[in-house]
Design a protein around this motif. Sequence first.
Motif, PDB file in Angstrom:
ATOM      1  N   THR A  32    -104.130  -2.026  10.247  1.00 17.41           N
ATOM      2  CA  THR A  32    -105.405  -1.540  10.766  1.00 17.41           C
ATOM      3  C   THR A  32    -105.794  -2.211  12.071  1.00 17.41           C
ATOM      4  O   THR A  32    -106.583  -1.664  12.827  1.00 17.41           O
ATOM      5  N   ARG A  33    -105.244  -3.373  12.364  1.00 13.76           N
ATOM      6  CA  ARG A  33    -105.631  -4.105  13.577  1.00 13.76           C
ATOM      7  C   ARG A  33    -104.704  -3.865  14.756  1.00 13.76           C
ATOM      8  O   ARG A  33    -104.951  -4.346  15.851  1.00 13.76           O
ATOM      9  N   VAL A  34    -103.639  -3.112  14.551  1.00 13.73           N
ATOM     10  CA  VAL A  34    -102.621  -2.941  15.589  1.00 13.73           C
ATOM     11  C   VAL A  34    -103.179  -2.296  16.849  1.00 13.73           C
ATOM     12  O   VAL A  34    -102.715  -2.572  17.941  1.00 13.73           O
ATOM     13  N   GLN A  35    -104.191  -1.461  16.745  1.00 18.30           N
ATOM     14  CA  GLN A  35    -104.710  -0.762  17.920  1.00 18.30           C
ATOM     15  C   GLN A  35    -105.755  -1.566  18.693  1.00 18.30           C
ATOM     16  O   GLN A  35    -106.217  -1.117  19.736  1.00 18.30           O
ATOM     17  N   GLU A  36    -106.116  -2.728  18.213  1.00 16.52           N
ATOM     18  CA  GLU A  36    -107.088  -3.547  18.934  1.00 16.52           C
ATOM     19  C   GLU A  36    -106.459  -4.048  20.237  1.00 16.52           C
ATOM     20  O   GLU A  36    -105.297  -4.463  20.249  1.00 16.52           O
ATOM     21  N   LEU A  78    -101.011  -9.357  10.698  1.00 11.23           N
ATOM     22  CA  LEU A  78    -102.350  -8.812  10.962  1.00 11.23           C
ATOM     23  C   LEU A  78    -102.719  -7.637  10.075  1.00 11.23           C
ATOM     24  O   LEU A  78    -103.894  -7.367   9.858  1.00 11.23           O
ATOM     25  N   GLY A  79    -101.727  -6.903   9.623  1.00 15.59           N
ATOM     26  CA  GLY A  79    -101.998  -5.678   8.872  1.00 15.59           C
ATOM     27  C   GLY A  79    -102.107  -4.507   9.833  1.00 15.59           C
ATOM     28  O   GLY A  79    -102.497  -4.660  10.995  1.00 15.59           O
ATOM     29  N   MET A 139     -97.396  -7.529  13.294  1.00 14.38           N
ATOM     30  CA  MET A 139     -97.993  -6.452  12.493  1.00 14.38           C
ATOM     31  C   MET A 139     -98.097  -6.860  11.025  1.00 14.38           C
ATOM     32  O   MET A 139     -99.105  -6.590  10.368  1.00 14.38           O
ATOM     33  N   HIS A 183    -106.574  -6.735  22.062  1.00 12.82           N
ATOM     34  CA  HIS A 183    -105.963  -8.067  22.124  1.00 12.82           C
ATOM     35  C   HIS A 183    -104.662  -8.129  21.336  1.00 12.82           C
ATOM     36  O   HIS A 183    -103.777  -8.907  21.661  1.00 12.82           O
ATOM     37  N   VAL A 184    -104.519  -7.290  20.325  1.00  9.65           N
ATOM     38  CA  VAL A 184    -103.265  -7.242  19.565  1.00  9.65           C
ATOM     39  C   VAL A 184    -102.185  -6.561  20.407  1.00  9.65           C
ATOM     40  O   VAL A 184    -101.039  -7.029  20.457  1.00  9.65           O
TER      41      VAL A 184
END
Length: 74
Positions: free
Chosen positions: A39-43, A36-37, A33, A45-46
């Motif tokens: 904002t990308r946590v819900q993607e 990546l920051g 986290m 592939h993350v």
Amino acid sequence: MNEHEEIIVAREDSHGPAEETFKLTATFNADIMKALGPTRVQEPHVVSLFNIMQKIARIICGQYHPDHWDDIIG
């Protein structure tokens, strides 16, 4: 020992102590986290990276079991 207790004992053998694997997984995921920051946590592939980190924590904390590697591949 009842069936549920037998499962818990077997899992601890192969996956390591639950608290230990949870702590290691949390550390891995916090690092992801941070990199990546938020904002990308819900993607998708993350999120899959988080699941893979849980499998890696099990490998580190538990005993060798080919199922852990099969889970990562899957």
